[in-house]
Design a protein around this motif. Structure first.
Motif: not given
Length: 218
Positions: A171-178
């Motif tokens: 799951v990626r939003i902006g600069e963050v990927t989990l």
């Protein structure tokens, strides 16, 4: 911590006119593939209109490296990404860190564009949702099979509905990927995907007036 509008997404569709309002842009750059025309790729950059690019051409910082059968290779944010039609990629900082900054709309809701398993998804931040929640249409578009998950029942404003629990690769939003994020798929459609606590619990959340900052913890 609970923000305005959370836990209320199972009501009538007329309650979601606010979804037409645009969310504040994220810092990261996003590119999507609208189609392939021979040796050209139709790229959507930062939500704009599709634009044709030839191999070697750079559009707004996105470089088209190759067109291969049903996919293309682009370079965004210094990284090579493979895209099929309908998929999006985000050019941002390394996956080990980063933050998301969102601004509330006129009704106090926080919306964000992101991707699940490489496919573009529109989210509503909802601290009242235990997990990321996806409607049937979004799940099919991402390639998730309702029947492959663990079945369960969820209580909504419209009564009990059958759901399926799955694990999302990314799951990626902006600069963050989990990675490895739990989610539920609903048998019926939802007006928007809910960014629930299976994602938010792994973030530091700071609310400052109309601004919300999410920073990755692990």
């Amino acid at each position: 911590m609970k923000f305005p509008g959370s836990g209320k997404m199972a009501g009538h569709c007329t309650a979601f006119a606010w979804l037409l309002l645009a969310a504040a842009p994220l810092a990261a750059q996003e590119v999507g593939l609208a189609g392939i025309l021979g040796s050209k790729a139709m790229l959507i950059i930062n939500g704009g209109s599709p634009r044709a690019a030839t191999v070697g051409q750079t559009l707004d910082g996105v470089r088209l490296l190759a067109v291969q059968d049903e996919q293309v290779i682009v370079e965004i944010g210094g990284r090579k990404r493979a895209l099929r039609v309908g998929q999006h990629a985000v050019g941002a900082a390394a996956e080990g860190g980063g933050k998301i900054v969102l601004t509330a709309d006129g009704q106090g809701h926080f919306l964000a564009n992101g991707t699940i398993n490489g496919t573009s998804v529109r989210f509503l931040v909802d601290t009242g949702a235990t997990m990321i929640s996806l409607g049937a249409s979004d799940a099919r578009r991402i390639g998730l099979d309702f029947n492959s998950g663990q079945r369960g029942i969820s209580q909504t404003a419209n009564g009990q509905v059958q759901v399926s629990r799955v694990k999302l690769d990314t799951v990626r939003i902006g600069e963050v990927t989990l990675h490895g994020v739990d989610a539920t798929i609903h048998q019926n459609d939802l007006p928007i995907a809910l960014l629930g606590m299976s994602f938010l619990n792994r973030m530091e959340m700071l609310r400052d007036g109309p601004t919300m900052t999410l920073k990755k913890r692990y």
